[in-house]
Design a protein around this motif. Sequence first.
Motif, mmCIF file in Angstrom:
data_model
loop_
_atom_site.group_PDB
_atom_site.id
_atom_site.type_symbol
_atom_site.label_atom_id
_atom_site.label_comp_id
_atom_site.label_asym_id
_atom_site.label_seq_id
_atom_site.Cartn_x
_atom_site.Cartn_y
_atom_site.Cartn_z
ATOM 1 N N SER A 1 0.795 -1.232 0.000
ATOM 2 C CA SER A 1 0.000 0.000 0.000
ATOM 3 C C SER A 1 0.824 1.276 0.000
ATOM 4 C CB SER A 1 -0.934 0.013 1.221
ATOM 5 O OG SER A 1 -0.194 -0.139 2.421
ATOM 6 N N ASN A 2 2.145 1.167 0.151
ATOM 7 C CA ASN A 2 2.984 2.363 0.212
ATOM 8 C C ASN A 2 4.083 2.306 -0.846
ATOM 9 O OD1 ASN A 2 1.726 3.398 2.715
ATOM 10 N ND2 ASN A 2 2.715 1.623 3.657
ATOM 11 N N LEU A 3 4.142 3.326 -1.689
ATOM 12 C CA LEU A 3 5.158 3.446 -2.727
ATOM 13 C C LEU A 3 6.065 4.626 -2.425
ATOM 14 C CD1 LEU A 3 6.455 3.030 -5.588
ATOM 15 C CD2 LEU A 3 4.591 4.480 -6.474
ATOM 16 N N MET A 4 7.376 4.373 -2.436
ATOM 17 C CA MET A 4 8.373 5.428 -2.353
ATOM 18 C C MET A 4 9.100 5.475 -3.692
ATOM 19 S SD MET A 4 11.616 5.886 0.303
ATOM 20 C CE MET A 4 10.557 6.214 1.717
ATOM 21 N N ILE A 5 9.203 6.648 -4.268
ATOM 22 C CA ILE A 5 9.892 6.814 -5.540
ATOM 23 C C ILE A 5 11.285 7.378 -5.273
ATOM 24 C CG2 ILE A 5 9.915 8.122 -7.708
ATOM 25 C CD1 ILE A 5 6.861 7.877 -7.756
ATOM 26 N N GLN A 6 12.279 6.795 -5.940
ATOM 27 C CA GLN A 6 13.657 7.238 -5.791
ATOM 28 C C GLN A 6 14.007 8.182 -6.928
ATOM 29 O OE1 GLN A 6 16.629 4.125 -5.921
ATOM 30 N NE2 GLN A 6 18.141 5.384 -4.867
ATOM 31 N N ASP A 7 14.216 9.433 -6.560
ATOM 32 C CA ASP A 7 14.607 10.480 -7.503
ATOM 33 C C ASP A 7 16.129 10.568 -7.447
ATOM 34 O OD1 ASP A 7 14.855 12.733 -9.076
ATOM 35 O OD2 ASP A 7 14.015 14.110 -7.575
ATOM 36 N N LEU A 8 16.798 9.773 -8.267
ATOM 37 C CA LEU A 8 18.257 9.637 -8.194
ATOM 38 C C LEU A 8 18.922 10.109 -9.477
ATOM 39 C CD1 LEU A 8 20.900 8.500 -6.914
ATOM 40 C CD2 LEU A 8 20.323 6.300 -7.963
ATOM 41 N N SER A 9 19.891 10.990 -9.312
ATOM 42 C CA SER A 9 20.744 11.372 -10.427
ATOM 43 C C SER A 9 22.097 11.795 -9.879
ATOM 44 C CB SER A 9 20.131 12.519 -11.236
ATOM 45 O OG SER A 9 21.045 12.933 -12.236
ATOM 46 N N TRP A 10 23.163 11.225 -10.452
ATOM 47 C CA TRP A 10 24.507 11.582 -10.036
ATOM 48 C C TRP A 10 24.998 12.849 -10.752
ATOM 49 C CZ3 TRP A 10 25.231 8.561 -6.065
ATOM 50 C CH2 TRP A 10 24.798 7.239 -6.085
ATOM 51 N N THR A 11 24.259 13.299 -11.773
ATOM 52 C CA THR A 11 24.796 14.346 -12.654
ATOM 53 C C THR A 11 23.925 15.588 -12.791
ATOM 54 O OG1 THR A 11 23.785 13.276 -14.581
ATOM 55 C CG2 THR A 11 26.051 12.648 -14.038
ATOM 56 N N ASP A 12 22.649 15.534 -12.372
ATOM 57 C CA ASP A 12 21.795 16.717 -12.551
ATOM 58 C C ASP A 12 20.751 16.791 -11.440
ATOM 59 O OD1 ASP A 12 19.738 14.928 -13.238
ATOM 60 O OD2 ASP A 12 20.139 15.099 -15.379
ATOM 61 N N ASN A 13 19.697 17.569 -11.683
ATOM 62 C CA ASN A 13 18.679 17.812 -10.659
ATOM 63 C C ASN A 13 17.568 16.775 -10.623
ATOM 64 O OD1 ASN A 13 19.929 20.206 -9.751
ATOM 65 N ND2 ASN A 13 19.044 21.345 -11.455
ATOM 66 N N GLY A 14 17.694 15.708 -11.401
ATOM 67 C CA GLY A 14 16.741 14.608 -11.321
ATOM 68 C C GLY A 14 15.388 14.918 -11.938
ATOM 69 N N MET A 15 14.345 14.382 -11.332
ATOM 70 C CA MET A 15 12.997 14.519 -11.866
ATOM 71 C C MET A 15 12.548 15.976 -11.881
ATOM 72 S SD MET A 15 11.075 11.404 -9.825
ATOM 73 C CE MET A 15 9.499 11.664 -10.663
ATOM 74 N N ASN A 16 11.729 16.296 -12.880
ATOM 75 C CA ASN A 16 11.083 17.600 -12.897
ATOM 76 C C ASN A 16 10.059 17.684 -11.765
ATOM 77 O OD1 ASN A 16 12.426 18.443 -15.258
ATOM 78 N ND2 ASN A 16 10.910 17.432 -16.541
ATOM 79 N N ASP A 17 9.977 18.844 -11.135
ATOM 80 C CA ASP A 17 8.973 19.021 -10.081
ATOM 81 C C ASP A 17 7.575 18.710 -10.605
ATOM 82 O OD1 ASP A 17 11.230 20.000 -8.849
ATOM 83 O OD2 ASP A 17 10.309 21.874 -8.164
ATOM 84 N N GLU A 18 7.308 19.085 -11.848
ATOM 85 C CA GLU A 18 5.983 18.868 -12.426
ATOM 86 C C GLU A 18 5.632 17.386 -12.485
ATOM 87 O OE1 GLU A 18 8.380 20.699 -13.730
ATOM 88 O OE2 GLU A 18 7.567 22.744 -13.531
ATOM 89 N N ASP A 19 6.606 16.545 -12.815
ATOM 90 C CA ASP A 19 6.344 15.107 -12.859
ATOM 91 C C ASP A 19 6.088 14.548 -11.466
ATOM 92 O OD1 ASP A 19 6.406 14.655 -15.587
ATOM 93 O OD2 ASP A 19 8.553 14.259 -15.652
ATOM 94 N N ILE A 20 6.839 15.028 -10.484
ATOM 95 C CA ILE A 20 6.626 14.572 -9.108
ATOM 96 C C ILE A 20 5.210 14.903 -8.656
ATOM 97 C CG2 ILE A 20 7.321 14.905 -6.698
ATOM 98 C CD1 ILE A 20 10.177 15.464 -7.778
ATOM 99 N N LEU A 21 4.768 16.119 -8.935
ATOM 100 C CA LEU A 21 3.429 16.536 -8.519
ATOM 101 C C LEU A 21 2.348 15.803 -9.304
ATOM 102 C CD1 LEU A 21 4.037 20.367 -8.071
ATOM 103 C CD2 LEU A 21 4.003 18.572 -6.328
ATOM 104 N N LEU A 22 2.620 15.508 -10.573
ATOM 105 C CA LEU A 22 1.672 14.730 -11.363
ATOM 106 C C LEU A 22 1.483 13.342 -10.761
ATOM 107 C CD1 LEU A 22 -0.039 14.576 -14.013
ATOM 108 C CD2 LEU A 22 2.003 13.618 -15.120
ATOM 109 N N LEU A 23 2.581 12.704 -10.376
ATOM 110 C CA LEU A 23 2.507 11.387 -9.745
ATOM 111 C C LEU A 23 1.794 11.470 -8.399
ATOM 112 C CD1 LEU A 23 6.159 10.191 -10.507
ATOM 113 C CD2 LEU A 23 4.072 9.320 -11.574
#
Length: 306
Positions: free
Chosen positions: A136-158
């Motif tokens: 029942s619980n999902l944690m998403i890993q926003d991982l990037s060694w080189t940039d700022n990772g996921m767009n804020d808009e995509d995070i909020l969409l999810l």
Amino acid sequence: MGNKSKRIISGMRGIIPSLHTPFCRDNKVDILSLQKLIDHTILSGCAGMLVGAVAGENASLSLDEKEIIINACVQHNNNRLPLIVSCSANNQYDRITLSRAAKVAGADWILCQTPNNLNGNELTECFNEIADAGPSNLMIQDLSWTDNGMNDEDILLLFENIKKFKGLKIEVLNSGPKYSRILKATDHKLHLSGGWAIMGMIEALNRGVHAFIPSTMEVIYNQIYNLFIEKKINKARDLFSKILPIVSFTHQHIDIAIKFSKMLRVKEEIFITDLCRSPISGFDIYQLEEADIHIEKVISLQNNIN
């Protein structure tokens, strides 16, 4: 009403170590040492644990090994702490298989790294499939060694469209401002944790981050966290400063961090070997010298805390 009506989980506040995968001398997964590590994590006062992620050498494990680890960890933990199972993989079939295995085993949470080159509705569809298969619980890993990772808009969409999406682990360049933006945009209703960016722990605590997912030194990190919560900020900073040379050494590269941590686990008599699978290599004589000095420092600090 959207998912902004959700409330974050009351637990999972503090230190949630990402457990390393111990190997026997024949390179097979060492379940007994893994069980000892689970017991150590619980006795150390942690808020939860993560298994089978990057620190657990996820990329080197077969699908069968991952399922064995899931079942062994969930069974031995026996609901003593919230347990997060990584279902990150290179393809959607494996992600869904691991998500389903975590649910069947009885895990509390799954974590999945954002697949490359997906965004918008395609990313939402991908995570909907993973979430539907799992607990029942999902944690998403926003991982990037080189940039700022996921767009804020995509995070909020999810966040708006996936009911089970309740946690985000941010591990990107310049994580601090992103913590604050996401907390504000979700009205502090999305559980936020930091991992590789542990060097910014005090700053992140000031920003309101709920948990931290390092991969070792949990006795020390727990003490820093507790001192901060008790508003003994200067003492928290003083203790944190004592481990900064260690963090600086290990954070040269993720492979160095994993090798060092396994050496520490052997010194703590939790692991039998410090073996790592390819492509992680052993230390040269200079690294070994530094590692030995830092390990002695960790042991000394932990003994003083205990």
